[in-house]
Design an enzyme around this catalytic site. Sequence first.
Site, PDB file in Angstrom:
ATOM      1  NE  ARG A  41       3.174   5.043 -12.633  1.00  0.00           N
ATOM      2  CZ  ARG A  41       2.677   4.167 -11.750  1.00  0.00           C
ATOM      3  NH1 ARG A  41       1.397   4.208 -11.423  1.00  0.00           N
ATOM      4  NH2 ARG A  41       3.434   3.250 -11.201  1.00  0.00           N
ATOM      5  CG  ASP A  54      -2.386  -6.526   4.875  1.00  0.00           C
ATOM      6  OD1 ASP A  54      -3.131  -6.393   3.893  1.00  0.00           O
ATOM      7  OD2 ASP A  54      -1.530  -7.416   4.969  1.00  0.00           O
ATOM      8  CB  ALA A  95      -0.927  -0.009   1.224  1.00  0.00           C
ATOM      9  NE  ARG A 100       9.369   4.754 -10.991  1.00  0.00           N
ATOM     10  CZ  ARG A 100       8.105   4.676 -10.628  1.00  0.00           C
ATOM     11  NH1 ARG A 100       7.778   4.013  -9.541  1.00  0.00           N
ATOM     12  NH2 ARG A 100       7.174   5.277 -11.331  1.00  0.00           N
ATOM     13  CB  CYS A 118       0.201 -13.456  -0.809  1.00  0.00           C
ATOM     14  SG  CYS A 118       0.350 -11.799  -1.458  1.00  0.00           S
ATOM     15  CD1 TRP A 134     -27.006 -26.026 -18.924  1.00  0.00           C
ATOM     16  CD2 TRP A 134     -27.428 -24.017 -18.036  1.00  0.00           C
ATOM     17  NE1 TRP A 134     -28.244 -25.628 -19.352  1.00  0.00           N
ATOM     18  CE2 TRP A 134     -28.538 -24.399 -18.824  1.00  0.00           C
ATOM     19  CE3 TRP A 134     -27.480 -22.779 -17.377  1.00  0.00           C
ATOM     20  CZ2 TRP A 134     -29.674 -23.597 -18.976  1.00  0.00           C
ATOM     21  CZ3 TRP A 134     -28.611 -21.987 -17.523  1.00  0.00           C
ATOM     22  CH2 TRP A 134     -29.685 -22.389 -18.312  1.00  0.00           C
ATOM     23  CG  ASN A 183      -0.552  -3.699  -5.323  1.00  0.00           C
ATOM     24  OD1 ASN A 183       0.306  -3.079  -5.937  1.00  0.00           O
ATOM     25  ND2 ASN A 183      -0.270  -4.778  -4.612  1.00  0.00           N
TER      26      ASN A 183
END
Lengths: 473, 473
Positions: free
Chosen positions: B25, B306, B15, B75, B48, B457, B328
Amino acid sequence: MAAARRMVVVGGDAAGMTAASQARRLQGPDELKIIAFERGDYSSYSACGIPYWVAGDVGQRDDLIARTPEQHRERDIDVRMRTEVTAIDPDRGRVRARELPRDAPPGPEFWTEFDDLVLATGARPVLPPLPGIDAEGVHGVQSLEDGQALLERLDALQGPDRKGSGNGGDRLRAVVVGAGYIGVEMAEALVRRDFEVTVLEGAPQPMTTLDPDMGELVRDAMCDMGMEVVTGTPATAVETDDSGRACAVTTGETSYPADVVVLGLGVAPETSLAREAGLPLGESGGLLTDLAMRVRGSENIWSGGDCVEVLDLISGRTRHVALGTHANKHGQVIGANIAGGYATFPGVVGTAVSKVCDLEIARTGLLEGQAREVGLQFVTVTAEATSRAGYFPGSRPMRVKMLAERGTGRLLGTQIVGREGAGKRVDIAAVALTAGMTVGQMTYLDLGYAPPFSPVWDPVLVAARKATAAVSG
Amino acid sequence: MAAARRMVVVGGDAAGMTAASQARRLQGPDELKIIAFERGDYSSYSACGIPYWVAGDVGQRDDLIARTPEQHRERDIDVRMRTEVTAIDPDRGRVRARELPRDAPPGPEFWTEFDDLVLATGARPVLPPLPGIDAEGVHGVQSLEDGQALLERLDALQGPDRKGSGNGGDRLRAVVVGAGYIGVEMAEALVRRDFEVTVLEGAPQPMTTLDPDMGELVRDAMCDMGMEVVTGTPATAVETDDSGRACAVTTGETSYPADVVVLGLGVAPETSLAREAGLPLGESGGLLTDLAMRVRGSENIWSGGDCVEVLDLISGRTRHVALGTHANKHGQVIGANIAGGYATFPGVVGTAVSKVCDLEIARTGLLEGQAREVGLQFVTVTAEATSRAGYFPGSRPMRVKMLAERGTGRLLGTQIVGREGAGKRVDIAAVALTAGMTVGQMTYLDLGYAPPFSPVWDPVLVAARKATAAVSG
């Protein structure tokens, strides 16, 4: 007690027999008598499975039969096999039919009355009037009989061990005419049977159900699989040898030798009976129905499956989409309505998925050309992403193309070409299209995430995010 | 020229660093200075992925790092690794921090001012206060450091060829405490490394993120995989040997010997800093934000990942969902908002997917208990169907459970347990839930159909059809 009503079904495959089964589930034989006419030898079979039967994925013909005539009869559905309906008389509520005994001339014609009629006559393969197209060694793949004939031919050429060289020792060659769904699926089947495969397509690209840039990805992959893909040059004739058997397909300038020729030019609605009876047909020749699948202008004639046009929910126009999944749903709706219920088939968004060997190909909604045709202004984006977390084994690349309406951002269409894990992702876009979502709304969809299943941004969401920027940019 | 605004990020994982990257950006360093504090050694990594690193699917730790501190610095994001934030002073717009040098006491505390603050402090593993839980040989799997320590322990036990027997020749035994996502994923990793695995779960079933009947399917499959699954009996202590190393886990009555103990009891929001600063927390202890991911009541403090609670679109309540995919998206939203744009995270529908060996487990929406808790009246159905056309090779069974609101037919939740092709089908239901569709509308969804991809189906539609009948029945 009132006499049972009579439901007559013309065509014993998915739409017709699902309608019959669903009606029977809701009403017993005392209330509803059900008679189904099928001119061929098989009921309720999966035509879409034929390429995989030819490829060897499916062991035997009977695996493709969901329900035999006997099984239908056990449920009090009076299935009349090898019986052709030759006319419909809507005014008097009856159809004319005749038996087609094997190895004998057709039987006498007779009339059968109906209270409700279900036209489920399906589709017929498109057959351009090319010289030689009827020659021995030219095979369609529409019916189980077609599949059986092709398999017998291939087995005769290859022998029991399915070698890729013929009896003379030369490499066996197949020419597939048409590079749509059936064409590419048959190309896969033949390559996997070790044939040298040439695919001829009149359009500038394979898979014209995709935009040209996405179709080119399919071409590249097919070439990498060892197929020859010839586009922009329609077949003009099938050449035959002295015995009258097909030996090559020519495009005018070039001749492509063939030990076997397979036609995969798509299908058109089989509605000659309906046309003669004056029932309303759309531009494709498919029957026009309301959302209850009742033929427009009729009280008691219903139709579904490959012989109808359906409402495209994105363009607002009707179109012909021959797919077993729709046929089943149509049958379900028709059966419920005939048996006194009420159901509607709301329409389609144009979803389709297929594969050529390990290349998965999917689309939903409108292509660029279709969106322009209905006068929509739109942006397009393409995104490259992977099927699983980039670091996870088996993660495979895919390209997702997305169309969104300029201004509103409403999703208009999605195309996906990639490897394992690509194809069924189109369902995300199909549901979003049905719901009228914008690409902005899609960007934050709560999709299943875990490294073996998806990157943190699912490929469809990567495209949606890009489209959102393009719409507002 | 005005001085650049200062964006300070606390927590250098998904995050926080996505927020930093997205802001960068949109705005250059002349407009926006970005400082990120991370108390650990790694930035932007995939927690994860740890079970798959332990299992051997992922070759090395660095594969799990999406972007290193150096890459962020290139950056123009000033990442300060091994630097712990120890207090937030919202009134004066500053945070207090200190460096945590390796093998040395913490450095002096210092204050850093912010114009915008991003709290992305993540989650910490739930650790019940059991005797022995801190012993050597008890491993969490929350951070890369945890993963590294566990791998080293396993390698020490197994030797370079990862044998399933220890140096004494006995079969190696692992006890996993907790049978939620992390627990079952770690159980898979350990079974695949040839350990004898016992999973202890205090609840009556594994996977309490599923309804009990669906959780039982997971138990059955885990037992078939050779795991011992003990439920309804919470661990009460970790036993240690003479050297102080964990050697068993006891549930009071029974003692389960263990060469290694892995904790998979889930995570809770890490919000001690926020709590001390008086920021608003929800029932789970997660920060409460608005849809722009701004902490409620704050002007310039943002939070995501989280450590927050998010809006559950189905129940209307906030809940804690620790998933990289949400982190994210939160980061993306926060970064856009800080850099002068406007974005919102609309909420979640509770989608999750996981697997144990070849068993795929997925859910979205509400479980029965959750639906009752919010006072909904509903029907439930379960359907058995296959991943591909029944006759197609590789077709695998799955069970789909669906909850729909009584009366309206609105979809409330879907759970899927099956083999290959089962898990990601939950996305169909996730999109339908987001769109507020009824199960009746879902029944006619135009999903991708071809024999290698789906029966006519789709399994989700089979369940929707059944639910439609139950709702109207």
